[in-house]
Write a protein that holds these residues in place. Structure first.
Motif, PDB file in Angstrom:
ATOM      1  N   GLU A   1      13.410   2.058  -5.834  1.00 43.13           N
ATOM      2  CA  GLU A   1      12.993   2.630  -4.555  1.00 43.13           C
ATOM      3  C   GLU A   1      11.603   3.253  -4.660  1.00 43.13           C
ATOM      4  O   GLU A   1      10.744   3.053  -3.793  1.00 43.13           O
ATOM      5  CB  GLU A   1      14.003   3.699  -4.094  1.00 43.13           C
ATOM      6  CG  GLU A   1      15.385   3.160  -3.782  1.00 43.13           C
ATOM      7  CD  GLU A   1      16.224   2.932  -5.039  1.00 43.13           C
ATOM      8  OE1 GLU A   1      15.784   3.328  -6.149  1.00 43.13           O
ATOM      9  OE2 GLU A   1      17.320   2.360  -4.918  1.00 43.13           O
ATOM     10  N   ASP A   2      11.378   4.035  -5.755  1.00 38.78           N
ATOM     11  CA  ASP A   2      10.065   4.656  -5.927  1.00 38.78           C
ATOM     12  C   ASP A   2       8.992   3.608  -6.218  1.00 38.78           C
ATOM     13  O   ASP A   2       7.830   3.783  -5.850  1.00 38.78           O
ATOM     14  CB  ASP A   2      10.111   5.672  -7.067  1.00 38.78           C
ATOM     15  CG  ASP A   2      10.812   6.962  -6.663  1.00 38.78           C
ATOM     16  OD1 ASP A   2      11.042   7.136  -5.453  1.00 38.78           O
ATOM     17  OD2 ASP A   2      11.134   7.772  -7.547  1.00 38.78           O
ATOM     18  N   SER A   3       9.370   2.512  -6.870  1.00 37.32           N
ATOM     19  CA  SER A   3       8.411   1.443  -7.142  1.00 37.32           C
ATOM     20  C   SER A   3       7.913   0.823  -5.845  1.00 37.32           C
ATOM     21  O   SER A   3       6.725   0.540  -5.687  1.00 37.32           O
ATOM     22  CB  SER A   3       9.060   0.373  -8.026  1.00 37.32           C
ATOM     23  OG  SER A   3       8.149  -0.673  -8.288  1.00 37.32           O
ATOM     24  N   ILE A   4       8.831   0.629  -4.896  1.00 45.32           N
ATOM     25  CA  ILE A   4       8.451   0.085  -3.592  1.00 45.32           C
ATOM     26  C   ILE A   4       7.536   1.060  -2.854  1.00 45.32           C
ATOM     27  O   ILE A   4       6.544   0.679  -2.233  1.00 45.32           O
ATOM     28  CB  ILE A   4       9.711  -0.228  -2.753  1.00 45.32           C
ATOM     29  CG1 ILE A   4      10.495  -1.379  -3.398  1.00 45.32           C
ATOM     30  CG2 ILE A   4       9.333  -0.577  -1.318  1.00 45.32           C
ATOM     31  CD1 ILE A   4      11.833  -1.643  -2.750  1.00 45.32           C
ATOM     32  N   THR A   5       7.880   2.368  -2.942  1.00 47.18           N
ATOM     33  CA  THR A   5       7.065   3.393  -2.297  1.00 47.18           C
ATOM     34  C   THR A   5       5.653   3.405  -2.870  1.00 47.18           C
ATOM     35  O   THR A   5       4.660   3.439  -2.136  1.00 47.18           O
ATOM     36  CB  THR A   5       7.701   4.786  -2.480  1.00 47.18           C
ATOM     37  OG1 THR A   5       8.992   4.797  -1.875  1.00 47.18           O
ATOM     38  CG2 THR A   5       6.834   5.867  -1.849  1.00 47.18           C
ATOM     39  N   LEU A   6       5.551   3.349  -4.213  1.00 47.20           N
ATOM     40  CA  LEU A   6       4.244   3.364  -4.863  1.00 47.20           C
ATOM     41  C   LEU A   6       3.435   2.125  -4.490  1.00 47.20           C
ATOM     42  O   LEU A   6       2.237   2.205  -4.204  1.00 47.20           O
ATOM     43  CB  LEU A   6       4.418   3.444  -6.375  1.00 47.20           C
ATOM     44  CG  LEU A   6       3.120   3.442  -7.199  1.00 47.20           C
ATOM     45  CD1 LEU A   6       2.265   4.649  -6.850  1.00 47.20           C
ATOM     46  CD2 LEU A   6       3.433   3.426  -8.690  1.00 47.20           C
ATOM     47  N   LYS A   7       4.085   0.985  -4.470  1.00 51.66           N
ATOM     48  CA  LYS A   7       3.404  -0.254  -4.110  1.00 51.66           C
ATOM     49  C   LYS A   7       2.810  -0.158  -2.714  1.00 51.66           C
ATOM     50  O   LYS A   7       1.658  -0.534  -2.481  1.00 51.66           O
ATOM     51  CB  LYS A   7       4.369  -1.429  -4.188  1.00 51.66           C
ATOM     52  CG  LYS A   7       3.779  -2.742  -3.711  1.00 51.66           C
ATOM     53  CD  LYS A   7       4.797  -3.870  -3.810  1.00 51.66           C
ATOM     54  CE  LYS A   7       4.217  -5.178  -3.267  1.00 51.66           C
ATOM     55  NZ  LYS A   7       5.174  -6.290  -3.355  1.00 51.66           N
ATOM     56  N   ASP A   8       3.572   0.370  -1.769  1.00 50.58           N
ATOM     57  CA  ASP A   8       3.098   0.496  -0.384  1.00 50.58           C
ATOM     58  C   ASP A   8       1.924   1.471  -0.293  1.00 50.58           C
ATOM     59  O   ASP A   8       0.938   1.209   0.397  1.00 50.58           O
ATOM     60  CB  ASP A   8       4.256   0.958   0.503  1.00 50.58           C
ATOM     61  CG  ASP A   8       3.844   1.072   1.977  1.00 50.58           C
ATOM     62  OD1 ASP A   8       3.563   0.024   2.585  1.00 50.58           O
ATOM     63  OD2 ASP A   8       3.791   2.200   2.483  1.00 50.58           O
ATOM     64  N   LEU A   9       2.015   2.585  -1.004  1.00 51.71           N
ATOM     65  CA  LEU A   9       0.938   3.577  -0.974  1.00 51.71           C
ATOM     66  C   LEU A   9      -0.350   3.022  -1.561  1.00 51.71           C
ATOM     67  O   LEU A   9      -1.434   3.168  -0.978  1.00 51.71           O
ATOM     68  CB  LEU A   9       1.369   4.825  -1.743  1.00 51.71           C
ATOM     69  CG  LEU A   9       2.388   5.741  -1.050  1.00 51.71           C
ATOM     70  CD1 LEU A   9       2.930   6.765  -2.032  1.00 51.71           C
ATOM     71  CD2 LEU A   9       1.753   6.437   0.143  1.00 51.71           C
ATOM     72  N   VAL A  10      -0.254   2.364  -2.709  1.00 51.02           N
ATOM     73  CA  VAL A  10      -1.447   1.845  -3.385  1.00 51.02           C
ATOM     74  C   VAL A  10      -2.093   0.727  -2.573  1.00 51.02           C
ATOM     75  O   VAL A  10      -3.314   0.587  -2.528  1.00 51.02           O
ATOM     76  CB  VAL A  10      -1.082   1.359  -4.800  1.00 51.02           C
ATOM     77  CG1 VAL A  10      -2.239   0.624  -5.443  1.00 51.02           C
ATOM     78  CG2 VAL A  10      -0.682   2.549  -5.666  1.00 51.02           C
ATOM     79  N   GLU A  11      -1.272  -0.060  -1.922  1.00 51.36           N
ATOM     80  CA  GLU A  11      -1.788  -1.194  -1.167  1.00 51.36           C
ATOM     81  C   GLU A  11      -2.472  -0.767   0.119  1.00 51.36           C
ATOM     82  O   GLU A  11      -3.428  -1.413   0.570  1.00 51.36           O
ATOM     83  CB  GLU A  11      -0.652  -2.160  -0.846  1.00 51.36           C
ATOM     84  CG  GLU A  11      -1.120  -3.466  -0.217  1.00 51.36           C
ATOM     85  CD  GLU A  11       0.016  -4.439  -0.020  1.00 51.36           C
ATOM     86  OE1 GLU A  11       1.058  -4.015   0.505  1.00 51.36           O
ATOM     87  OE2 GLU A  11      -0.126  -5.606  -0.408  1.00 51.36           O
ATOM     88  N   ASN A  12      -2.046   0.341   0.710  1.00 48.32           N
ATOM     89  CA  ASN A  12      -2.529   0.697   2.038  1.00 48.32           C
ATOM     90  C   ASN A  12      -3.340   1.982   2.103  1.00 48.32           C
ATOM     91  O   ASN A  12      -3.854   2.316   3.169  1.00 48.32           O
ATOM     92  CB  ASN A  12      -1.336   0.817   3.006  1.00 48.32           C
ATOM     93  CG  ASN A  12      -0.605  -0.499   3.188  1.00 48.32           C
ATOM     94  OD1 ASN A  12      -1.145  -1.445   3.744  1.00 48.32           O
ATOM     95  ND2 ASN A  12       0.632  -0.558   2.710  1.00 48.32           N
ATOM     96  N   ASN A  13      -3.445   2.714   0.994  1.00 49.42           N
ATOM     97  CA  ASN A  13      -4.148   3.992   1.027  1.00 49.42           C
ATOM     98  C   ASN A  13      -5.200   4.040  -0.080  1.00 49.42           C
ATOM     99  O   ASN A  13      -4.848   4.004  -1.255  1.00 49.42           O
ATOM    100  CB  ASN A  13      -3.144   5.148   0.865  1.00 49.42           C
ATOM    101  CG  ASN A  13      -3.791   6.496   1.172  1.00 49.42           C
ATOM    102  OD1 ASN A  13      -4.670   6.944   0.450  1.00 49.42           O
ATOM    103  ND2 ASN A  13      -3.348   7.136   2.240  1.00 49.42           N
TER     104      ASN A  13
END
Length: 380
Positions: free
Chosen positions: A23-35
């Motif tokens: 779950e945290d891996s998905i969260t990190l992926k989304d943050l790094v990709e969009n922020n």
């Protein structure tokens, strides 16, 4: 959207330690990709906490640190979660935390070349300004005002006006698969290749100093009273007015190729002066030596493609990683030793390139994790 730096640092630390949850891996992926701010934190921590340089740094550290110190740092950084969830041994956890403590206490540790970005790396070129703000730069036209300057990004080129000081340092980060041009205050142009980074002042006064990691082509404006210096991870290139290429993709080796003019490479193992058409490959601990360089082949990336002539698939795979933002794994030694002579167009589809690669050398390929990991294997 603002991000909590401490929260991002915790997620990245868990990712590096291999303890991050799905779950945290998905969260990190989304943050790094969009922020952009999240990506900057991810890039900084991966540079400092992964690779050969961190291993050498760990060897200089004590085997353990006092437990009270570890817990205190963990509490202050809100990272206690990792201590409870890690599957690593206690010694490994202490060692990783010790590395973080070391970097906080000694931030002047020598920078290294950026590695290939992950599949979720930033999609756009990022500008980080001295006031901490970040801006994503596209291929169209943009204009914005910040830190007393008006910045203009037009057709993949950044310029600005309004002043500033030498102490105001900005950074351009170019992700895999992209390239970008920066026009500096003196008129010098720096063309950055994929997965590269440029640190520069918003204005030049008594000095003209910049820092580059990755690969870049420079056309330096000539000023007799102010030499231009490019700081690389392990050396400095000094010029007056010239055009040349620098490449620091290989962390232990730096290459400089001179197209026109004259440059001097300054190293801890001796200095060397280059003439047009000459190149130098420098590795710390060895005296730099000049040789005749293939200018057309080395600068092909500026014209939109990479040229290979009897190049090992091992080296070709590194270019593929930077061009397609993927991870390439060589399943056997024989696959990497195959020699490839052709080219790779920057805009070419990966599948199309792989078909051509397979037709020329004896390899097979298959993807893992969707299309983010590519395996190359020898085909007898």
């Amino acid at each position: 959207m603002p991000v909590d730096p401490e929260y991002i640092e915790q997620l990245v630390l868990e990712e590096i330690a291999g303890t991050i949850s799905p779950e945290d891996s998905i969260t990190l992926k989304d943050l790094v990709e969009n922020n952009p701010d999240a990506y900057a934190i991810w890039l900084r921590m991966h540079r400092r906490l992964t690779g050969d340089h961190i291993q050498s740094m760990r060897e200089d550290l004590p085997d353990t640190l006092p437990l009270s110190q570890i817990i205190r740092v963990a509490r202050e950084r809100k990272r206690r979660k990792i201590l409870a969830r890690t599957s690593l041994s206690v010694a490994a956890v202490l060692l990783l935390t010790a590395s973080v403590c070391y970097k906080l206490l000694f931030p002047a540790f020598k920078p290294v070349s950026p590695g290939t970005g992950p599949s979720f790396a930033l999609k756009s070129v990022m500008l980080q300004l001295p006031d901490g703000r970040s801006f994503q730069l596209g291929s169209g036209q943009q204009q914005f005002k910040a830190v007393g300057n008006i910045f203009r990004s037009t057709s993949g080129k950044l310029s600005w006006s309004g002043g500033g000081t030498e102490s105001q340092l900005a950074t351009i980060i170019v992700p895999p698969g992209k390239d970008y041009i920066v026009q500096l205050p003196d008129g010098t142009e720096v063309m950055l290749n994929a997965a590269s980074r440029l640190e520069f002042p918003l204005a030049f006064a008594h000095h003209r100093n910049i820092r580059i990691s990755g690969e870049a082509y420079l056309r330096v404006a000539k000023e007799g009273n102010r030499p231009f210096r490019v700081q690389l991870p392990n050396s400095v290139v000094e010029v007056l007015g010239t055009s040349f290429n620098v490449n620091t993709y290989e962390g232990t080796q730096e290459r400089v190729l001179l197209e026109t003019g004259s440059v001097k490479l300054l190293t801890a193992d001796g200095n060397i002066l280059l003439d047009p058409g000459q190149a130098v490959s420098y590795q710390p601990g060895k005296a730099p030596e000049a040789f005749s360089g293939d200018t057309a082949m080395a600068l092909a990336w500026k014209r939109g493609y990479y040229s290979f002539q009897g190049t090992s698939v091992r080296d070709v795979s590194k270019v593929m990683e930077r061009n397609y933002s993927i991870r390439v794994i060589l399943d056997d030694v024989a696959a990497g030793e195959q020699l490839y002579s052709s080219r790779l167009e920057k805009g070419e589809e990966l599948e199309k390139f792989l078909i051509r690669l397979k037709s020329i050398v004896k390899i097979d390929y298959q993807f893992e994790k969707g299309d983010s990991v590519l395996h190359l294997s020898y085909r007898p």
